[in-house]
Design a protein around this motif. Sequence first.
Motif, PDB file in Angstrom:
ATOM      1  N   ALA A  53       0.872  -1.301   0.056  1.00 17.51           N
ATOM      2  CA  ALA A  53      -0.031  -0.029   0.003  1.00 17.51           C
ATOM      3  C   ALA A  53       0.870   1.099  -0.008  1.00 17.51           C
ATOM      4  O   ALA A  53       0.107   2.225  -0.025  1.00 17.51           O
ATOM      5  CB  ALA A  53      -0.887  -0.128   1.422  1.00 17.51           C
ATOM      6  N   GLU A  54       2.201   0.995   0.116  1.00 20.54           N
ATOM      7  CA  GLU A  54       2.996   2.416   0.166  1.00 20.54           C
ATOM      8  C   GLU A  54       3.760   2.834  -1.005  1.00 20.54           C
ATOM      9  O   GLU A  54       4.128   3.612  -1.376  1.00 20.54           O
ATOM     10  CB  GLU A  54       4.186   2.066   1.252  1.00 20.54           C
ATOM     11  N   ARG A  55       3.406   1.756  -2.268  1.00 19.80           N
ATOM     12  CA  ARG A  55       3.996   2.194  -3.339  1.00 19.80           C
ATOM     13  C   ARG A  55       2.837   2.466  -4.432  1.00 19.80           C
ATOM     14  O   ARG A  55       1.851   1.732  -4.285  1.00 19.80           O
ATOM     15  CB  ARG A  55       4.880   0.970  -3.836  1.00 19.80           C
ATOM     16  N   PRO A  56       2.980   3.061  -5.503  1.00 20.32           N
ATOM     17  CA  PRO A  56       2.264   3.305  -6.616  1.00 20.32           C
ATOM     18  C   PRO A  56       1.973   2.098  -7.279  1.00 20.32           C
ATOM     19  O   PRO A  56       2.712   1.316  -7.330  1.00 20.32           O
ATOM     20  CB  PRO A  56       2.681   4.340  -7.400  1.00 20.32           C
ATOM     21  N   ASP A  57       0.570   1.909  -7.686  1.00 19.38           N
ATOM     22  CA  ASP A  57       0.279   0.748  -8.823  1.00 19.38           C
ATOM     23  C   ASP A  57       0.941   0.851 -10.287  1.00 19.38           C
ATOM     24  O   ASP A  57       0.449   1.955 -10.860  1.00 19.38           O
ATOM     25  CB  ASP A  57      -1.085   0.308  -8.706  1.00 19.38           C
ATOM     26  N   ALA A  58       1.754   0.214 -10.663  1.00 17.34           N
ATOM     27  CA  ALA A  58       2.599   0.557 -11.872  1.00 17.34           C
ATOM     28  C   ALA A  58       1.692   0.303 -13.087  1.00 17.34           C
ATOM     29  O   ALA A  58       1.639   1.260 -14.027  1.00 17.34           O
ATOM     30  CB  ALA A  58       3.734  -0.464 -12.255  1.00 17.34           C
ATOM     31  N   ASP A  59       0.811  -0.696 -12.990  1.00 21.23           N
ATOM     32  CA  ASP A  59      -0.220  -0.850 -13.996  1.00 21.23           C
ATOM     33  C   ASP A  59      -1.202   0.242 -14.293  1.00 21.23           C
ATOM     34  O   ASP A  59      -1.593   0.770 -15.262  1.00 21.23           O
ATOM     35  CB  ASP A  59      -0.996  -2.233 -13.841  1.00 21.23           C
ATOM     36  N   TYR A  60      -1.843   0.773 -13.072  1.00 26.42           N
ATOM     37  CA  TYR A  60      -2.789   2.029 -12.953  1.00 26.42           C
ATOM     38  C   TYR A  60      -2.161   3.099 -13.475  1.00 26.42           C
ATOM     39  O   TYR A  60      -2.651   3.834 -14.407  1.00 26.42           O
ATOM     40  CB  TYR A  60      -3.055   2.144 -11.440  1.00 26.42           C
ATOM     41  N   MET A  61      -0.791   3.401 -13.086  1.00 27.65           N
ATOM     42  CA  MET A  61       0.142   4.578 -13.921  1.00 27.65           C
ATOM     43  C   MET A  61       0.113   4.367 -15.367  1.00 27.65           C
ATOM     44  O   MET A  61       0.041   5.467 -16.227  1.00 27.65           O
ATOM     45  CB  MET A  61       1.163   4.927 -13.057  1.00 27.65           C
ATOM     46  N   PHE A  62       0.614   3.170 -15.794  1.00 29.22           N
ATOM     47  CA  PHE A  62       0.849   3.035 -17.148  1.00 29.22           C
ATOM     48  C   PHE A  62      -0.519   3.234 -18.161  1.00 29.22           C
ATOM     49  O   PHE A  62      -0.455   3.529 -19.203  1.00 29.22           O
ATOM     50  CB  PHE A  62       1.487   1.632 -17.403  1.00 29.22           C
ATOM     51  N   ALA A  63      -1.854   2.843 -17.449  1.00 27.34           N
ATOM     52  CA  ALA A  63      -2.751   2.779 -18.168  1.00 27.34           C
ATOM     53  C   ALA A  63      -3.063   4.416 -18.770  1.00 27.34           C
ATOM     54  O   ALA A  63      -3.628   4.428 -19.643  1.00 27.34           O
ATOM     55  CB  ALA A  63      -3.906   2.249 -17.388  1.00 27.34           C
ATOM     56  N   ASP A  64      -2.694   5.379 -17.686  1.00 26.40           N
ATOM     57  CA  ASP A  64      -2.862   6.614 -18.219  1.00 26.40           C
ATOM     58  C   ASP A  64      -2.156   7.192 -19.449  1.00 26.40           C
ATOM     59  O   ASP A  64      -2.757   7.665 -20.278  1.00 26.40           O
ATOM     60  CB  ASP A  64      -2.631   7.542 -16.897  1.00 26.40           C
ATOM     61  N   VAL A  65      -0.925   6.644 -19.483  1.00 23.24           N
ATOM     62  CA  VAL A  65       0.060   7.147 -20.520  1.00 23.24           C
ATOM     63  C   VAL A  65      -0.340   6.310 -21.759  1.00 23.24           C
ATOM     64  O   VAL A  65      -0.176   6.780 -22.826  1.00 23.24           O
ATOM     65  CB  VAL A  65       1.305   7.181 -20.364  1.00 23.24           C
ATOM     66  N   PHE A  66      -0.795   4.967 -21.415  1.00 25.09           N
ATOM     67  CA  PHE A  66      -1.188   4.205 -22.770  1.00 25.09           C
ATOM     68  C   PHE A  66      -2.282   4.732 -23.490  1.00 25.09           C
ATOM     69  O   PHE A  66      -2.197   4.912 -24.660  1.00 25.09           O
ATOM     70  CB  PHE A  66      -1.512   2.705 -22.100  1.00 25.09           C
ATOM     71  N   ASP A  99     -15.906  -1.141 -28.926  1.00 26.59           N
ATOM     72  CA  ASP A  99     -16.921  -0.965 -29.438  1.00 26.59           C
ATOM     73  C   ASP A  99     -18.395  -1.590 -28.631  1.00 26.59           C
ATOM     74  O   ASP A  99     -19.368  -0.993 -28.362  1.00 26.59           O
ATOM     75  CB  ASP A  99     -17.195  -1.503 -30.814  1.00 26.59           C
ATOM     76  N   ALA A 100     -18.004  -2.900 -28.305  1.00 28.21           N
ATOM     77  CA  ALA A 100     -18.844  -3.637 -27.854  1.00 28.21           C
ATOM     78  C   ALA A 100     -19.323  -3.209 -26.176  1.00 28.21           C
ATOM     79  O   ALA A 100     -20.176  -3.392 -25.761  1.00 28.21           O
ATOM     80  CB  ALA A 100     -18.428  -5.210 -27.612  1.00 28.21           C
ATOM     81  N   LYS A 101     -18.017  -2.987 -25.463  1.00 19.50           N
ATOM     82  CA  LYS A 101     -18.141  -2.870 -24.004  1.00 19.50           C
ATOM     83  C   LYS A 101     -17.958  -1.470 -23.648  1.00 19.50           C
ATOM     84  O   LYS A 101     -17.999  -1.277 -22.446  1.00 19.50           O
ATOM     85  CB  LYS A 101     -17.175  -3.825 -23.593  1.00 19.50           C
ATOM     86  N   GLY A 102     -17.504  -0.483 -24.355  1.00 15.97           N
ATOM     87  CA  GLY A 102     -17.240   0.909 -24.024  1.00 15.97           C
ATOM     88  C   GLY A 102     -16.107   1.011 -23.011  1.00 15.97           C
ATOM     89  O   GLY A 102     -15.975   1.825 -22.279  1.00 15.97           O
ATOM     90  N   LYS A 103     -15.047   0.140 -23.151  1.00 18.15           N
ATOM     91  CA  LYS A 103     -14.074   0.129 -22.231  1.00 18.15           C
ATOM     92  C   LYS A 103     -13.131   1.104 -22.785  1.00 18.15           C
ATOM     93  O   LYS A 103     -12.771   1.061 -23.967  1.00 18.15           O
ATOM     94  CB  LYS A 103     -13.390  -1.452 -21.987  1.00 18.15           C
ATOM     95  N   ALA A 104     -12.075   1.616 -21.969  1.00 19.30           N
ATOM     96  CA  ALA A 104     -10.821   2.156 -22.253  1.00 19.30           C
ATOM     97  C   ALA A 104      -9.649   1.404 -22.920  1.00 19.30           C
ATOM     98  O   ALA A 104      -9.819   0.187 -22.738  1.00 19.30           O
ATOM     99  CB  ALA A 104     -10.159   2.917 -21.090  1.00 19.30           C
ATOM    100  N   VAL A 105      -9.042   1.998 -23.648  1.00 23.52           N
ATOM    101  CA  VAL A 105      -7.840   1.080 -24.415  1.00 23.52           C
ATOM    102  C   VAL A 105      -7.032   0.443 -23.659  1.00 23.52           C
ATOM    103  O   VAL A 105      -6.814  -0.781 -23.859  1.00 23.52           O
ATOM    104  CB  VAL A 105      -7.228   1.948 -25.238  1.00 23.52           C
ATOM    105  N   ALA A 106      -6.633   1.079 -22.492  1.00 29.06           N
ATOM    106  CA  ALA A 106      -5.574   0.162 -21.452  1.00 29.06           C
ATOM    107  C   ALA A 106      -6.421  -0.893 -20.857  1.00 29.06           C
ATOM    108  O   ALA A 106      -5.738  -2.083 -20.516  1.00 29.06           O
ATOM    109  CB  ALA A 106      -5.397   1.235 -20.517  1.00 29.06           C
ATOM    110  N   ALA A 107      -7.699  -1.041 -20.542  1.00 35.34           N
ATOM    111  CA  ALA A 107      -8.732  -2.032 -19.998  1.00 35.34           C
ATOM    112  C   ALA A 107      -8.571  -2.980 -21.053  1.00 35.34           C
ATOM    113  O   ALA A 107      -8.516  -4.367 -20.743  1.00 35.34           O
ATOM    114  CB  ALA A 107     -10.030  -1.567 -19.601  1.00 35.34           C
ATOM    115  N   VAL A 108      -8.751  -2.927 -22.284  1.00 33.04           N
ATOM    116  CA  VAL A 108      -8.931  -3.936 -23.476  1.00 33.04           C
ATOM    117  C   VAL A 108      -7.505  -4.403 -23.573  1.00 33.04           C
ATOM    118  O   VAL A 108      -7.346  -5.689 -23.688  1.00 33.04           O
ATOM    119  CB  VAL A 108      -9.258  -3.270 -24.713  1.00 33.04           C
ATOM    120  N   PHE A 109      -6.481  -3.813 -23.576  1.00 34.18           N
ATOM    121  CA  PHE A 109      -5.325  -4.123 -23.639  1.00 34.18           C
ATOM    122  C   PHE A 109      -4.959  -5.352 -22.436  1.00 34.18           C
ATOM    123  O   PHE A 109      -4.260  -6.242 -22.809  1.00 34.18           O
ATOM    124  CB  PHE A 109      -4.199  -2.858 -23.516  1.00 34.18           C
TER     125      PHE A 109
END
Length: 212
Positions: free
Chosen positions: A112-125, A176-186
């Motif tokens: 809990a003391e470190r940032p979530d790397a995947d969460y941060m990457f999703a933003d720039v992705f 198209d089908a689910k309206g998800k963000a690109v990072a979520a689909v990735f």
Amino acid sequence: MSQFPDYYAILSIPKTATTEDIRTAYKRESLRTHPDRLANATPAEKQKATERFQVVADAYFVLSDPDRRKEYDSLYRSKKERTADPSASANFFTNFANMFGGKGAEPAPENAERPDADYMFADVFDELLRPEIQNRAHWWAYLGAACGAGLGFIVANIPGLMVGAYAGNRLGAVRDAKGKAVAAVFAELGNDQKAEIIKALVMKLFGPSGII
């Protein structure tokens, strides 16, 4: 005495780097170190890449925020032993994360003391792919296939074109089908597909020198 992580060295930027320089460096390093680039890696290689990817996220988390950077710089000046060794970053967050006041990215569940790397990457992705998909919300599948084919061809000619087209089409179709963000689909793609997309983005943004 614990070594102090040199986040400037980890992102390959000078101490005078601007906020935009830091974000650009994070894009570059997060793509280069993303563990999903290693589709056929051994568990040990995957673990090593994951650790490096986390450290790059740590560096961006600290340096991208003016308040966190100010606190870090104060410590930086007082430390004689600095290193780019990934293990130093974990120690840093254990000892000094409380000074950040919990600001910024969501914490990783396992620490809990470190940032979530995947969460941060999703933003720039999402940001990296935005020029390819902007204003084409109703044609994600077709546009994804076209963009994926182009990026795949850059990396691996005809085989890359085929893999890229398929991966891009899947990205678009799920959007198209689910309206998800690109990072979520990735995140839902197979390892080979993820690897091709990451490699293609590195080539597109940074040229052959970015492929390591």
